[in-house]
Design an enzyme around this catalytic site. Structure first.
Site, PDB file in Angstrom:
ATOM      1  N   SER A 101       0.817  -1.213   0.000  1.00  0.00           N
ATOM      2  CA  SER A 101       0.000   0.000   0.000  1.00  0.00           C
ATOM      3  C   SER A 101       0.852   1.265   0.000  1.00  0.00           C
ATOM      4  CB  SER A 101      -0.961  -0.043   1.195  1.00  0.00           C
ATOM      5  OG  SER A 101      -1.947   0.947   1.099  1.00  0.00           O
ATOM      6  N   ASP A 245      -2.576   6.423  -3.281  1.00  0.00           N
ATOM      7  CA  ASP A 245      -1.369   5.810  -2.744  1.00  0.00           C
ATOM      8  C   ASP A 245      -0.929   4.688  -3.673  1.00  0.00           C
ATOM      9  OD1 ASP A 245      -3.362   3.999  -2.123  1.00  0.00           O
ATOM     10  OD2 ASP A 245      -2.535   3.466  -0.171  1.00  0.00           O
ATOM     11  N   ASP A 247      -1.228   1.530  -3.974  1.00  0.00           N
ATOM     12  CA  ASP A 247      -2.148   0.515  -4.496  1.00  0.00           C
ATOM     13  C   ASP A 247      -3.540   1.085  -4.754  1.00  0.00           C
ATOM     14  OD1 ASP A 247      -2.902   0.774  -1.821  1.00  0.00           O
ATOM     15  OD2 ASP A 247      -3.443  -1.333  -1.624  1.00  0.00           O
ATOM     16  N   ASP A 249      -5.932   2.316  -2.996  1.00  0.00           N
ATOM     17  CA  ASP A 249      -7.119   2.050  -2.177  1.00  0.00           C
ATOM     18  C   ASP A 249      -7.442   3.229  -1.266  1.00  0.00           C
ATOM     19  OD1 ASP A 249      -5.096   1.791  -0.289  1.00  0.00           O
ATOM     20  OD2 ASP A 249      -5.915  -0.034   0.618  1.00  0.00           O
TER      21      ASP A 249
END
Length: 450
Positions: A101, A245, A247, A249
């Site tokens: 992440s 960010d 990833d 999410d």
């Protein structure tokens, strides 16, 4: 029974150090594959972000799943929420995301989604961990018969499918034409997706931090480092900026003045927009870290607000428990269950853009109904991972009690360990800036000395 390897967001750590090793990844793939193969279609999807270590871990997990007799579909660099969505549409048993992440490139992680696009529940994770323990400690990993080994294939149109899904959450009668938007993809998984979503909906897009090289993901960019986005918004005289960010999410905004709009303010904007149209069903789920200003602003609209434990999986659980649809975290994890099964930065951003267009106001104007209370968050990095014993020390507990007595009903204190890093987070919130900072530093000093 507590989970040993799965933290608040799957398994995560420094690459090369246990458990983020090829051997562990292979055995995790085998254990998960063995559990999943007992009930479903015997196929999983694997997506990853742009970290260089993703190739290594992807190959290791492929081998583990294949050994368990599970077929693997590879979709390459792809946002975490895209994996959740595609796992459902491809009727796979599960989706696997290889990502850490918002963490630096030298970290990585592995997490799973069910075929309904939600995180695996605790019971499933415990079952996987039990098999994993046997594979790690008793060399219990065994291949299925040769004719039953899993196969591996690549899916080439995954990005296009996800782009269309994102666009489908935005009303057909609205267009982003006339909006100039700066998009910061954090050199991460959405670098080839997010700019195209906004462009195809009509926006003029200036794309920054969209050239991943395996080691620059989240490096002074994206949702956790907004300086470059703030600068770009001002230089290009954009209407707003959107930061994802690594990833994708989570999402953060910057308004046309260069001011940050965080996850708490995004929740307020979305709730306010729904309330103004008479479409707000139920309330909003925040977390223990949510700014008190959000709670007070929602109260003004008679919108209920509850706090879940920190972590988007717990926000989802609370949403399901209450039957509500909107929740999230100040860090930018936004859950809008009528649109997506998990936190989706791009989808959440489109709902904010919808609110901006329908209000015929600027982002700066529509967030003005919420006043954030001063909140100080200090991350105390630990030399060891034993956060629980530090939190249990008398000196730390006494520091918290004294701070709470000092603040009275004008503030609150929260002390918690990170689920993803060797940190203890000290959060203090009150009506006064100086008082907030002083009490946060007082508690942080006690944690460091413990």
């Amino acid at each position: 029974m507590s989970r040993k390897y799965f933290g608040t967001d799957g398994v995560r750590g420094k690459v090369g150090d246990f458990p983020i090793t090829p051997d562990f990844a292979m055995k995790l793939g085998w254990a998960a594959g063995t559990v999943l193969a007992s009930t479903g279609t015997k196929e999983v999807l694997i997506g990853k972000d742009t970290r260089i270590s993703g190739y290594m871990l992807e190959s290791a997990m492929e081998a583990g799943f294949s050994a368990a007799g599970v077929n693997v579909a590879l979709i390459g660099p792809m946002p975490t929420p895209a994996v959740a969505y595609l796992a459902s549409t491809f009727r796979a048993d599960a989706g696997v995301v290889i990502s850490a992440s918002h963490n630096p490139f030298y970290d990585n992680g592995i997490k799973f989604f069910s075929n309904s696009g939600t995180k695996l529940n605790d019971a499933q994770e415990l079952e996987i961990e039990a098999l994993l323990e046997k594979a790690l400690n008793q060399n219990a990993m065994q291949c299925v018969a040769s004719e039953k080994l899993g196969k591996v294939r690549r899916i080439d149109d995954a990005a296009g499918r996800y782009i269309e899904f994102c666009k489908g959450t935005f009303p057909n009668h609205l267009s982003l034409a006339g909006l100039k938007i700066v998009v910061d993809s954090a050199h991460g998984a959405a670098y080839h997706i997010a700019p195209n979503v906004y462009r195809e909906l009509g926006a003029e897009v200036i794309s920054i931090n969209d050239k991943p090289n395996g080691v620059n993901i989240n490096d002074h960019c994206g949702a956790t480092h907004l300086d470059s986005l703030q600068t770009a918004v001002m230089v290009h005289e954009a209407d707003l900026g959107i930061a994802l960010d690594g990833d994708a999410d989570r999402v953060m905004f910057v308004d046309h003045n260069g001011h940050v709009v965080d996850g708490d303010e995004i929740l307020f904007i979305l709730a306010q927009a729904a309330h103004s149209k008479g479409e707000m069903t139920g309330g909003v789920v925040g977390t223990l870290m949510s700014n008190l200003g959000l709670e007070l602003a929602l109260k003004q609209m008679d919108i209920p607000f509850v706090r879940a434990k920190v972590g988007d999986r717990y926000v989802v659980e609370q949403l399901k428990h209450t039957g509500w649809q909107l929740g999230g975290e100040g860090s930018g994890h936004i859950l809008s269950l009528q649109h997506a099964s998990t936190g989706d930065g791009i989808v959440a951003s489109l709902q904010v853009l919808k609110a901006v267009l329908e209000s015929q106001k600027s982002l700066s104007e529509i967030k003005a109904g919420m006043t954030k209370l001063p909140q100080v968050l200090i991350n105390v990095r630990l030399a060891t991972a034993d956060a629980d014993s530090i939190l249990a020390t008398t000196s730390v507990q006494q520091a918290v009690i004294k701070a709470e007595e000092f603040l009275g009903d004008q503030g609150r204190v929260l002390l918690r360990k990170s689920g993803t890093e060797p940190l203890i987070r000290v959060m203090v919130e009150s009506t006064d800036n100086v008082m907030t900072q002083t009490q946060a530093e007082y508690i942080a000093d006690a944690v460091r000395a413990a």
